[in-house]
Design an enzyme around this catalytic site. Structure first.
Site, mmCIF file in Angstrom:
data_model
loop_
_atom_site.group_PDB
_atom_site.id
_atom_site.type_symbol
_atom_site.label_atom_id
_atom_site.label_comp_id
_atom_site.label_asym_id
_atom_site.label_seq_id
_atom_site.Cartn_x
_atom_site.Cartn_y
_atom_site.Cartn_z
ATOM 1 N N ASP A 11 0.801 -1.240 0.000
ATOM 2 C CA ASP A 11 0.000 0.000 0.000
ATOM 3 C C ASP A 11 0.830 1.285 0.000
ATOM 4 O O ASP A 11 0.498 2.250 0.689
ATOM 5 C CB ASP A 11 -0.981 0.018 1.188
ATOM 6 C CG ASP A 11 -2.078 -1.016 1.039
ATOM 7 O OD1 ASP A 11 -2.473 -1.312 -0.102
ATOM 8 O OD2 ASP A 11 -2.528 -1.536 2.074
ATOM 9 N N VAL A 12 1.901 1.294 -0.794
ATOM 10 C CA VAL A 12 2.698 2.524 -0.907
ATOM 11 C C VAL A 12 2.437 3.258 -2.221
ATOM 12 O O VAL A 12 2.951 4.350 -2.416
ATOM 13 C CB VAL A 12 4.220 2.256 -0.744
ATOM 14 C CG1 VAL A 12 4.543 1.808 0.669
ATOM 15 C CG2 VAL A 12 4.735 1.277 -1.773
ATOM 16 N N LYS A 31 1.535 -8.286 -13.417
ATOM 17 C CA LYS A 31 1.627 -8.429 -11.963
ATOM 18 C C LYS A 31 2.243 -9.789 -11.678
ATOM 19 O O LYS A 31 1.698 -10.821 -12.086
ATOM 20 C CB LYS A 31 0.233 -8.320 -11.329
ATOM 21 C CG LYS A 31 0.189 -8.502 -9.827
ATOM 22 C CD LYS A 31 0.641 -7.259 -9.087
ATOM 23 C CE LYS A 31 0.449 -7.452 -7.572
ATOM 24 N NZ LYS A 31 0.621 -6.230 -6.824
ATOM 25 N N ASP A 40 -5.041 -6.028 -8.982
ATOM 26 C CA ASP A 40 -4.365 -4.785 -9.352
ATOM 27 C C ASP A 40 -4.471 -4.526 -10.853
ATOM 28 O O ASP A 40 -4.554 -3.382 -11.286
ATOM 29 C CB ASP A 40 -2.899 -4.814 -8.912
ATOM 30 C CG ASP A 40 -2.754 -4.772 -7.392
ATOM 31 O OD1 ASP A 40 -3.720 -4.394 -6.704
ATOM 32 O OD2 ASP A 40 -1.673 -5.129 -6.898
ATOM 33 N N GLU A 93 4.892 -5.338 -11.862
ATOM 34 C CA GLU A 93 4.578 -4.898 -10.501
ATOM 35 C C GLU A 93 4.756 -6.050 -9.527
ATOM 36 O O GLU A 93 4.188 -7.132 -9.699
ATOM 37 C CB GLU A 93 3.147 -4.355 -10.406
ATOM 38 C CG GLU A 93 2.850 -3.818 -9.028
ATOM 39 C CD GLU A 93 1.420 -3.363 -8.819
ATOM 40 O OE1 GLU A 93 1.062 -3.131 -7.649
ATOM 41 O OE2 GLU A 93 0.660 -3.257 -9.794
ATOM 42 N N LEU A 94 5.535 -5.794 -8.494
ATOM 43 C CA LEU A 94 5.743 -6.782 -7.444
ATOM 44 C C LEU A 94 4.673 -6.623 -6.370
ATOM 45 O O LEU A 94 3.870 -5.695 -6.418
ATOM 46 C CB LEU A 94 7.139 -6.626 -6.854
ATOM 47 C CG LEU A 94 8.293 -6.722 -7.864
ATOM 48 C CD1 LEU A 94 9.632 -6.541 -7.167
ATOM 49 C CD2 LEU A 94 8.251 -8.036 -8.612
#
Length: 190
Positions: A11-12, A31, A40, A93-94
């Site tokens: 959640d950054v 993802k 996501d 995206e990790l």
């Protein structure tokens, strides 16, 4: 060019940044592992409908750390068996932070070390985030993973200035012109 979007924690803003880069700079999206819903990739598709989105490497129904979710769901996979799709311009995206488990043995940063591509590290400002950010930067440097930039969500110039002076990497504030500034960094990297 393939770029990991990594974070100092969950959640950054990794998904939001991924969606912005895909929409504004024309990248495809992947993802690596999705834990829970909404996916996501759905957020990226809503924000950037023209983006080519690849099926996630692993999908877990359980919104938890993948090493836990795979046990609860009786799912068997090995981290290094997850294949990165072929694409000229791909955002990978990790999930979670760099040391978030990918399976019962490997973490996100282990995967990054095995399949080398540069990263954009995402951080937000909260009590303790300077420590988490600098530890993440140090871990990436120790594993020789190129950091293209740190994207920092903050209103506090004290945090930004300290991280900038200490880490000596490009820092871009998470604001309207983030992709314009990233574009210049990517041009110099290519």
């Amino acid at each position: 060019m393939k770029i990991y979007i990594s974070g100092i924690d969950t959640d950054v803003g990794k998904t939001y940044l991924s969606a912005r880069i895909c929409k504004e700079l024309g990248f495809d999206y992947f993802k690596l592992i999705q834990a829970g819903t909404p996916k996501d990739s759905e957020v990226v598709a809503e924000f950037s409908p023209k983006t080519k989105i690849f099926k996630e490497g692993v999908f877990l129904q359980t919104p938890a750390s993948p090493h836990k979710g795979r046990i609860l769901e009786n799912l068997s996979y090995k981290a290094f068996d997850i294949q990165i799709p072929q694409s000229e311009k791909l955002i990978i995206e990790l999930a979670g932070g760099l040391f978030s488990p990918l399976d019962d043995e490997k973490t996100m940063i282990d995967y990054m070390s095995a399949f080398k591509h540069p990263t954009i590290l995402v951080a937000k400002d909260y009590l303790g985030s300077i420590n988490h950010t600098l530890l993440s930067i140090e871990a990436l440097k120790q594993r020789d993973i190129k950091i293209l930039a740190l994207i920092l969500k903050t209103q506090d110039t004290f945090s930004k200035d300290f991280i900038s002076n200490y880490a000596k990497i490009p820092i871009i504030e998470f604001e309207d012109k983030v992709c314009e500034k990233l574009s210049k960094i990517l041009e110099n990297f290519s």
